[in-house]
Scaffold this active site. Structure first.
Site, PDB file in Angstrom:
ATOM      1  N   GLU A  37      32.088  81.933 -70.543  1.00 10.97           N
ATOM      2  CA  GLU A  37      31.807  81.034 -71.522  1.00 10.97           C
ATOM      3  C   GLU A  37      30.334  80.929 -71.897  1.00 10.97           C
ATOM      4  OE1 GLU A  37      34.019  79.839 -73.207  1.00 10.97           O
ATOM      5  OE2 GLU A  37      35.959  80.271 -71.945  1.00 10.97           O
ATOM      6  N   TYR A 120      31.319  71.699 -75.447  1.00  7.42           N
ATOM      7  CA  TYR A 120      32.437  72.647 -75.363  1.00  7.42           C
ATOM      8  C   TYR A 120      32.753  73.540 -74.077  1.00  7.42           C
ATOM      9  CZ  TYR A 120      34.379  77.328 -75.719  1.00  7.42           C
ATOM     10  OH  TYR A 120      35.088  78.596 -75.149  1.00  7.42           O
ATOM     11  N   ASP A 138      35.897  74.292 -79.876  1.00  8.57           N
ATOM     12  CA  ASP A 138      34.663  75.327 -80.659  1.00  8.57           C
ATOM     13  C   ASP A 138      34.814  75.569 -82.054  1.00  8.57           C
ATOM     14  OD1 ASP A 138      36.927  77.067 -80.739  1.00  8.57           O
ATOM     15  OD2 ASP A 138      35.958  78.563 -80.181  1.00  8.57           O
TER      16      ASP A 138
END
Length: 293
Positions: A37, A120, A138
DNA sequence: AAGCCGTGGGA
DNA sequence: TTCCCAAGGCT
């Protein structure tokens, strides 16, 4: 009248069309998900994949990364861009190793307290690594919601709690389904409901899309600021770091002076790199990646 | 809270 | 070629 967006239709579509990305494999740890991520922030999948695989081989646990030097980490980051992410991930790994028993937290607020992890990423880790039911928003999801729910051509500027509330309202009650739904929304935005030339003919939820029903009106929000790159400080910082990534031995300033002719800009950039902790100066006045000399 | 922070690829 | 954009975060 459009049909309500059915979570199961999207989840089924994802099961059939979702890509087999390495960090989605069942054996991937929460640490692996977190690393992916961070790397994927503003960076395409194709560039992340090889780097992620190398990182997992070198540093399979947070404590492994924490034991590496900053210089090693920055070199392994390579040309992914925004190298401060690498430094923050190294910091986060240290915090996880020392304060959380080498286990990536599953709680959103605890994740938010770690460096480099924002709204996020905290929710993405909670949802994708731990199956938590929380809205994951996102740029892809914002675009899909802007179109499918609000009938707009694209999402406006990020901000406010608007997007989070929108997605929360769409989220299935069931925890496991919710996590897959979030992944499906993102995948839809990336493969079908793309920024340019969306492939609406291939969309599994076209019948429930407000944008489609409205005749696909053009985006009418505020113009998005264009980011220049060539010749900017970001560009020059990139040139300087590229030199240091390529050597293990500290380099004299003359070596850095060679990469950019504007001395004022060059020095300003070198100073900012020192301030950011991306570069260190040795006792004899040479320059190197941090933590190795 | 706008603006900054890297890099590469596709249209 | 130029322009846009890509799983954001921080100040």
């Amino acid at each position: 009248m459009s049909a309500r967006l059915d979570p199961h239709v999207l989840v089924d579509w994802f099961a059939r069309n979702g890509r087999d990305l390495p960090w989605r494999r069942p054996e991937t740890t929460a640490w692996g998900v977190l690393v992916s991520e961070i790397m994927l922030q503003q960076t395409p999948v194709s560039r992340v994949e090889p780097v992620w695989l190398a990182w997992m081989a070198s540093w399979p646990r947070p404590s492994d990364l924490a034991a590496a030097t900053q210089g090693e980490v920055l070199r392994a980051w390579g040309r992914l861009g925004y190298p401060r992410r690498a430094l923050r991930l190294h910091e986060a790994a240290t915090a996880i190793a020392t304060e959380h028993g080498d286990v990536v937290p599953s709680d959103v607020d605890t994740l938010l307290a770690l460096p480099g992890i924002g709204a996020y990423t905290a929710r993405a880790v909670a949802a994708f690594a731990y199956g938590r039911r929380c809205p994951v928003v996102d740029t892809n999801v914002r675009r899909v919601v802007a179109r499918a729910v609000h009938g707009a051509g694209d999402a406006g500027p990020a901000g406010g709690g608007r997007d989070l509330a929108d997605v929360e309202a769409l989220l299935p009650e069931d925890e496991a389904t919710a996590a897959r739904f979030s992944a499906a929304l993102m995948e839809l935005g990336q493969l079908v409901c793309t920024a340019r030339s969306p492939r609406c003919a291939a969309c599994p939820v076209i019948g429930a899309c407000a944008w489609q029903h409205a005749g696909r009106p053009a985006y009418d929000g505020p113009a998005k600021p264009v980011q220049r790159y060539a010749g900017t400080d970001r560009y020059v910082r990139g040139l300087l770091l590229e030199v240091l990534r390529g050597t293990t031995e500290p380099v004299p300033k003359t070596r850095l002076d060679a990469v950019w002719s504007d001395g004022g800009q060059r020095d300003r950039c070198l100073d900012s790199l020192l301030v950011d902790g991306l570069v260190e100066q040795t006792a004899d006045g040479r320059f190197a990646l941090p933590g190795e000399h």
